[in-house]
Enzyme design. Structure first.
Site, PDB file in Angstrom:
ATOM      1  N   TYR A  25      -2.504  -0.290  10.503  1.00  0.00           N
ATOM      2  CA  TYR A  25      -2.476  -0.688   9.084  1.00  0.00           C
ATOM      3  C   TYR A  25      -1.193  -0.185   8.434  1.00  0.00           C
ATOM      4  CZ  TYR A  25      -3.925  -0.862   4.147  1.00  0.00           C
ATOM      5  OH  TYR A  25      -3.989  -1.101   2.795  1.00  0.00           O
ATOM      6  N   SER A  81       0.847  -1.194   0.000  1.00  0.00           N
ATOM      7  CA  SER A  81       0.000   0.000   0.000  1.00  0.00           C
ATOM      8  C   SER A  81       0.878   1.238   0.000  1.00  0.00           C
ATOM      9  CB  SER A  81      -0.891   0.017   1.251  1.00  0.00           C
ATOM     10  OG  SER A  81      -1.544   1.257   1.416  1.00  0.00           O
TER      11      SER A  81
END
Length: 258
Positions: free
Chosen positions: A162, A149
């Protein structure tokens, strides 16, 4: 190079980016094993769709955070399709609840680390051992792609656990690239930015507005099939003499600007 003779396992392939990757590889001639948890039709529905388009595909349901199941997962894919050449670690989860970093829970942290990080590390390890220990076919391209990501680099303070998990996953790509280069196995890290998927549906309007306001250089959200196209280029060897690279699929979001 096309995907003839290539066999890929794509994790988290029941929907979203994972399914788009599986479809793109199938279009390139790969045989594809689709992994997902198996809830709500899971990979089986996706497999039916791919088979309808002439792709040799099989469902291999399973939880990638169950490390003891990794060998069986790889074995099931190979029993159905033949020796694997390609692993795409795409399975991932978000935080249990967005909010103040000071309120982040151990449960949410452990969940992100288990799926987004630990599963990447040990499934990659298991796959690499399998490739090195078995016979590889000359002329085929062997590779691993970790889908991480933009949050491996860019801070999102309302989902810090995250970000931490994706930053660790990005380093996993680098260390395995360094170890597996001598084995002729390429490793890449694809870092999607603002992609329109089921996972981002709740914040789609916010993301779209921020893209239009200049957060990204292209003023729009990315689409899962665009990530599929990028991964296909990597695993077919269309970018030769490369390994360990980060591909920022983020419409220029992380380009430094004044």
């Amino acid at each position: 190079m096309d995907g003839s003779g290539q066999v890929a396992l794509v994790t988290g392939a029941g929907r979203g980016i994972g399914l788009a990757i599986a479809k793109s590889l199938g279009e390139a001639g790969f045989s594809v094993a689709l992994n997902d948890l198996g809830r709500d039709g899971g990979p089986e529905d996706a497999v039916d769709a791919l088979r309808g388009e002439g792709v040799q595909a099989v469902a291999v349901p399973g939880d990638v955070s169950d490390l003891k199941g990794h060998a069986d997962l790889l074995r099931s894919a190979e029993d159905a399709l033949g020796p694997l050449t390609t692993l795409v670690n795409n399975a991932g989860v978000g935080v249990l609840s967005r909010g103040d970093l000071l309120d982040a829970t151990e449960e949410s942290y452990d969940r992100c680390m288990a799926v987004n990080t630990k599963a990447h590390f040990f499934l990659t390890q298991c796959f690499a051992k399998r490739l090195i220990g078995g016979g590889r076919v000359p002329g085929l391209f062997y590779s691993i792609v970790n889908v991480t990501s933009s949050n491996a680099v860019a801070v999102s303070v309302n989902r810090g656990e995250y970000c931490a998990s994706k930053a660790a996953a990005a380093m996993i790509s680098k260390v395995f690239a360094a170890r597996l280069g001598r084995e002729g196995i390429a490793v890449f890290d694809v870092q999607p930015g603002l992609i329109e998927t089921e996972m981002t549906a709740a914040v789609k309007d916010i993301y779209q507005r921020r893209a239009e306001e200049g957060l990204t250089l292209f003023p729009r959200l990315g689409q899962p099939d665009e990530i599929g196209t990028i991964v296909r280029a990597l695993v077919t060897g269309a970018l030769p003499y490369m390994t360990g690279q980060v591909l920022s699929a983020d419409a220029g979001m992380l380009v430094p600007r004044f």
